[in-house]
Design a protein around this motif. Structure first.
Motif, PDB file in Angstrom:
ATOM      1  N   GLN A  93      24.279  27.720   6.826  1.00  0.00           N
ATOM      2  CA  GLN A  93      25.188  28.071   5.739  1.00  0.00           C
ATOM      3  C   GLN A  93      24.446  28.278   4.421  1.00  0.00           C
ATOM      4  O   GLN A  93      24.883  29.074   3.572  1.00  0.00           O
ATOM      5  CB  GLN A  93      26.251  26.991   5.571  1.00  0.00           C
ATOM      6  N   LEU A  94      23.336  27.585   4.269  1.00  0.00           N
ATOM      7  CA  LEU A  94      22.526  27.746   3.060  1.00  0.00           C
ATOM      8  C   LEU A  94      21.538  28.899   3.180  1.00  0.00           C
ATOM      9  O   LEU A  94      20.732  29.122   2.262  1.00  0.00           O
ATOM     10  CB  LEU A  94      21.755  26.453   2.774  1.00  0.00           C
ATOM     11  N   HIS A  95      21.597  29.644   4.303  1.00  0.00           N
ATOM     12  CA  HIS A  95      20.729  30.804   4.557  1.00  0.00           C
ATOM     13  C   HIS A  95      19.245  30.401   4.530  1.00  0.00           C
ATOM     14  O   HIS A  95      18.402  31.126   3.993  1.00  0.00           O
ATOM     15  CB  HIS A  95      20.990  31.906   3.527  1.00  0.00           C
ATOM     16  N   LEU A  96      18.944  29.261   5.124  1.00  0.00           N
ATOM     17  CA  LEU A  96      17.574  28.771   5.165  1.00  0.00           C
ATOM     18  C   LEU A  96      16.924  28.911   6.536  1.00  0.00           C
ATOM     19  O   LEU A  96      15.751  28.567   6.694  1.00  0.00           O
ATOM     20  CB  LEU A  96      17.526  27.301   4.734  1.00  0.00           C
ATOM     21  N   ILE A  97      17.674  29.398   7.527  1.00  0.00           N
ATOM     22  CA  ILE A  97      17.076  29.633   8.834  1.00  0.00           C
ATOM     23  C   ILE A  97      16.062  30.767   8.718  1.00  0.00           C
ATOM     24  O   ILE A  97      16.322  31.796   8.100  1.00  0.00           O
ATOM     25  CB  ILE A  97      18.156  29.966   9.885  1.00  0.00           C
ATOM     26  N   ASN A  98      14.884  30.572   9.323  1.00  0.00           N
ATOM     27  CA  ASN A  98      13.780  31.525   9.204  1.00  0.00           C
ATOM     28  C   ASN A  98      13.372  31.723   7.749  1.00  0.00           C
ATOM     29  O   ASN A  98      13.037  32.828   7.315  1.00  0.00           O
ATOM     30  CB  ASN A  98      14.131  32.871   9.855  1.00  0.00           C
ATOM     31  N   ASN A  99      13.428  30.633   7.002  1.00  0.00           N
ATOM     32  CA  ASN A  99      12.985  30.604   5.612  1.00  0.00           C
ATOM     33  C   ASN A  99      12.077  29.387   5.463  1.00  0.00           C
ATOM     34  O   ASN A  99      12.451  28.278   5.843  1.00  0.00           O
ATOM     35  CB  ASN A  99      14.192  30.507   4.671  1.00  0.00           C
ATOM     36  N   LEU A 100      10.901  29.585   4.913  1.00  0.00           N
ATOM     37  CA  LEU A 100       9.940  28.488   4.839  1.00  0.00           C
ATOM     38  C   LEU A 100      10.417  27.340   3.957  1.00  0.00           C
ATOM     39  O   LEU A 100       9.923  26.208   4.085  1.00  0.00           O
ATOM     40  CB  LEU A 100       8.589  29.011   4.325  1.00  0.00           C
ATOM     41  N   TRP A 101      11.392  27.588   3.081  1.00  0.00           N
ATOM     42  CA  TRP A 101      11.918  26.502   2.257  1.00  0.00           C
ATOM     43  C   TRP A 101      12.659  25.469   3.100  1.00  0.00           C
ATOM     44  O   TRP A 101      12.839  24.328   2.670  1.00  0.00           O
ATOM     45  CB  TRP A 101      12.839  27.046   1.176  1.00  0.00           C
ATOM     46  N   VAL A 102      13.066  25.839   4.309  1.00  0.00           N
ATOM     47  CA  VAL A 102      13.758  24.883   5.171  1.00  0.00           C
ATOM     48  C   VAL A 102      12.802  23.786   5.649  1.00  0.00           C
ATOM     49  O   VAL A 102      13.252  22.710   6.077  1.00  0.00           O
ATOM     50  CB  VAL A 102      14.381  25.612   6.382  1.00  0.00           C
ATOM     51  N   LEU A 103      11.504  24.031   5.551  1.00  0.00           N
ATOM     52  CA  LEU A 103      10.520  23.028   5.938  1.00  0.00           C
ATOM     53  C   LEU A 103      10.205  22.065   4.804  1.00  0.00           C
ATOM     54  O   LEU A 103       9.521  21.061   5.016  1.00  0.00           O
ATOM     55  CB  LEU A 103       9.229  23.711   6.396  1.00  0.00           C
ATOM     56  N   ILE A 104      10.708  22.350   3.596  1.00  0.00           N
ATOM     57  CA  ILE A 104      10.403  21.536   2.424  1.00  0.00           C
ATOM     58  C   ILE A 104      11.627  20.808   1.887  1.00  0.00           C
ATOM     59  O   ILE A 104      11.602  19.589   1.673  1.00  0.00           O
ATOM     60  CB  ILE A 104       9.781  22.403   1.308  1.00  0.00           C
ATOM     61  N   LEU A 105      12.717  21.535   1.682  1.00  0.00           N
ATOM     62  CA  LEU A 105      13.874  20.974   0.984  1.00  0.00           C
ATOM     63  C   LEU A 105      14.547  19.810   1.715  1.00  0.00           C
ATOM     64  O   LEU A 105      14.880  18.806   1.074  1.00  0.00           O
ATOM     65  CB  LEU A 105      14.891  22.089   0.704  1.00  0.00           C
ATOM     66  N   PRO A 106      14.789  19.882   3.033  1.00  0.00           N
ATOM     67  CA  PRO A 106      15.496  18.758   3.684  1.00  0.00           C
ATOM     68  C   PRO A 106      14.764  17.425   3.587  1.00  0.00           C
ATOM     69  O   PRO A 106      15.396  16.373   3.483  1.00  0.00           O
ATOM     70  CB  PRO A 106      15.628  19.217   5.145  1.00  0.00           C
ATOM     71  N   GLY A 107      13.452  17.440   3.621  1.00  0.00           N
ATOM     72  CA  GLY A 107      12.688  16.191   3.546  1.00  0.00           C
ATOM     73  C   GLY A 107      11.946  16.041   2.234  1.00  0.00           C
ATOM     74  O   GLY A 107      10.873  15.422   2.201  1.00  0.00           O
TER      75      GLY A 107
END
Length: 291
Positions: free
Chosen positions: A133-147
């Motif tokens: 929903q946050l459009h973070l799939i296949n986005n490198l920010w998904v590897l940083i923001l959640p943790g």
């Protein structure tokens, strides 16, 4: 000084021998992998490589690190690790500072909220749906923001802040310093041991992260080094993995390719520790005195 008895010497000897044995247990697998990465291919395929290399060659390692796929995955991992560590340590230090003030209104309730996240989470599927929903799939920010913030690391820095004398801040406020001036010019410079230690924890975590990229990254162009390493381990016979022709791989054993890739993926993060070593022990001990 008290005189050491024979029993004390025997106990110390036993402790040292145990620690040496434990260290060897950790080092032997690494030595075996390194030996396979630099040994002759005939020795690897015949199973003659143990702790020490048989022969010496760097062709396999050079083939691995010269691959465009490896270089791209390596650069992605370095970028995620560097940016993620910088953002995480900044946000963790900023979060820990107000929570170290016992007079903060609602401090107990706020701490309960933070500690609650250490015990419970929404689960894999809700997290995936949220990232989509946050459009973070296949986005490198998904590897940083959640943790981005680890509550455990925040508590360690918070404990370190609490160990600093309150007179430092009081004298700075008398001289007219504001909150951010006190934090960035007084508190953080004095907290470099624990900051460097937590930065090392974050860097190792980002570098070794495998589960996050496996779940959220599907595009080949965005694969991190850990996903690339998985591909190599699963199918080292494929010429596509090292971006080399089949002729180049004819004299390279799959086991040698795997070992060389593991070495090339591990050495960079190992080189970070010597620069942090002088802060590491002091930061861990002082940051864990009070809780």
């Amino acid at each position: 000084m008290t005189k050491r008895t024979k029993g004390d010497l025997l106990l110390d000897t036993g402790v040292y021998l145990f620690l040496i044995a434990l260290g060897l247990m950790m080092l032997l697998p690494l030595a075996s992998v390194f030996s396979k990465s630099v040994s002759e291919e005939w020795a690897i395929t015949s199973g003659k490589v143990g702790i020490l290399p048989v022969g010496f060659q760097l062709d396999t390692l050079m083939q691995v690190i010269s691959s465009s796929l490896f270089i791209r995955a390596f650069c992605i991992s370095v970028g995620v690790t560097a940016i993620g560590t910088l953002i995480s340590i900044l946000m963790t230090a900023l979060t820990a500072y107000p929570l170290s003030k016992r007079k903060l209104p609602g401090i107990s309730f706020i701490m309960v909220l933070f500690i609650f996240t250490m015990l419970f989470s929404g689960g894999l599927i809700p997290n995936y749906l949220l990232m989509r929903q946050l459009h973070l799939i296949n986005n490198l920010w998904v590897l940083i923001l959640p943790g981005m913030i680890s509550v455990f690391n925040m508590l360690v820095i918070k404990s370190y802040y609490e160990s600093l004398p309150e007179a430092l801040e009081e004298s700075a406020r008398i001289d007219g310093a504001k909150t951010y001036t006190i934090l960035f010019r007084i508190i953080l410079p004095l907290s470099m041991p624990v900051i460097a230690t937590i930065a090392l924890f974050y860097a190792v975590g980002y570098w070794n992260d495998y589960f996050g990229p496996m779940i959220y990254i599907n595009e080949t162009a965005l694969k991190t080094l850990q996903l690339y390493l998985q591909d190599v381990v699963m199918d080292a016979n494929s010429a596509n993995l090292t971006n080399k022709s089949v002729d180049d791989l004819m004299n390279m054993s799959p086991e040698g390719i795997r070992a060389a890739t593991v070495v090339a993926s591990t050495v960079p993060i190992l080189l970070v520790y010597p620069f942090m070593q002088k802060y590491f022990i002091k930061g861990v001990l002082i940051g864990s005195v009070k809780g």
